[in-house]
Write a protein that holds these residues in place. Sequence first.
Motif, short mmCIF file in Angstrom:
data_model
loop_
_atom_site.label_atom_id
_atom_site.label_comp_id
_atom_site.label_asym_id
_atom_site.label_seq_id
_atom_site.Cartn_x
_atom_site.Cartn_y
_atom_site.Cartn_z
N HIS A 38 0.83 -1.20 0.00
CA HIS A 38 0.00 0.00 0.00
C HIS A 38 0.87 1.26 0.00
O HIS A 38 1.56 1.55 0.98
N GLN A 70 -7.95 -0.39 -9.86
CA GLN A 70 -8.94 -0.29 -8.79
C GLN A 70 -9.48 1.13 -8.74
O GLN A 70 -8.78 2.09 -9.09
N GLU A 93 -4.69 2.75 -8.62
CA GLU A 93 -6.00 3.34 -8.28
C GLU A 93 -6.25 4.62 -9.07
O GLU A 93 -5.47 5.57 -9.02
N GLU A 151 1.02 -1.00 -4.91
CA GLU A 151 -0.21 -0.21 -4.99
C GLU A 151 0.14 1.25 -5.23
O GLU A 151 0.98 1.83 -4.52
N ASP A 158 -1.52 5.13 -6.02
CA ASP A 158 -2.66 6.06 -6.18
C ASP A 158 -2.28 7.12 -7.19
O ASP A 158 -1.16 7.65 -7.14
#
Length: 315
Positions: A77, A210, A178, A104, A106
């Motif tokens: 994350h 995602q 994301e 992950e 963003d």
Amino acid sequence: MFNQLLQTIQKRLYFLEVSGSHLFKKTRLFPLIAVLVVLLSACDTPEREEENRSTMSFVANSTDVEDLVGAPMVIAHRGANDRYNESTITAYKIAARDGVDALEIDLRMTADGRLIAMHDETIDRTTDGNGKAEAYTLEEIKEFETVEVFNNQTTVEVIPTLEEIIDTFRDTEHYYIETRLVDGQPVMEDYLVRLLDDYELISQGLVIIQSFSKQSLEKVYNLEPSIPLTLLYRKGKFNLEDAKSVPYPFIGIESTDVSLEVVNELHEVGKKVHVYFTNNDTQKAEQKRVKAFQVDGYFTDYIEYTKELLETEDS
Ligand code: G3P
Ligand code: CA
């Protein structure tokens, strides 16, 4: 060496398997696919017949693939954010060295349409600047640096673009990206899919996308239907019936909304459950709790802990 190779093959199969199942689970496409298959089989060349055989056996053997790739995913994350400035190249390098299943990332879009790794809407919390990320051009945003303190030491590093992250790892890592709406509009998806395609990450099954936005996921699907997609639900907003009905193979749920019933019901309809955490004080206990429900992925802020947890036999 052999184990590493086996792990890489298993990860690739996992991503490729969900790409395939996602397409086949789009029930409204089923009649169209069936007609196309009949038409294509009518004009098969020997080469085409051979191709079809391998595709069909891949789909038919999906249960075997499921057995092979059943291990839950450890998803870094924002990189190894417990040891370095979140969402920086160094944080992702530490995570990659730890041997995670995916990085992950963003995304935010700059004023001139470039994609950067940044969780918050503003750069206030993580950098020495302030204001909305989208208010700056890439050149301007590169003037700021992320700043954090670990063990009384201040560390600084520039904000990376998605391209710089992918350039660092190429096809050696899996990317769990994301998307966000920009001013309420799905505008980052075109550039994103083109970029992933240029690096041949989609065809190699190295990407999951995602989003909390169904609109964004729909846009990605329309651009490239083979990308596996995850619908995220905000904390306290999870809706089991909605999650069971959406055409996405992965469902992302905040840990406190995860129960045995939720996981079992989603598994029954063929979906995998990926859990994220919003409270660092309770995260480790929450990871232990949801492990008992056999969730399929952890967006972890504590990579080493999660890996150890998953390697430990239940007593
Ligand atoms: O992407 C899963 C999880 O990261 C969603 O929450 O706010 O940390 O992006 P957030
Ligand atoms: Ca995220």
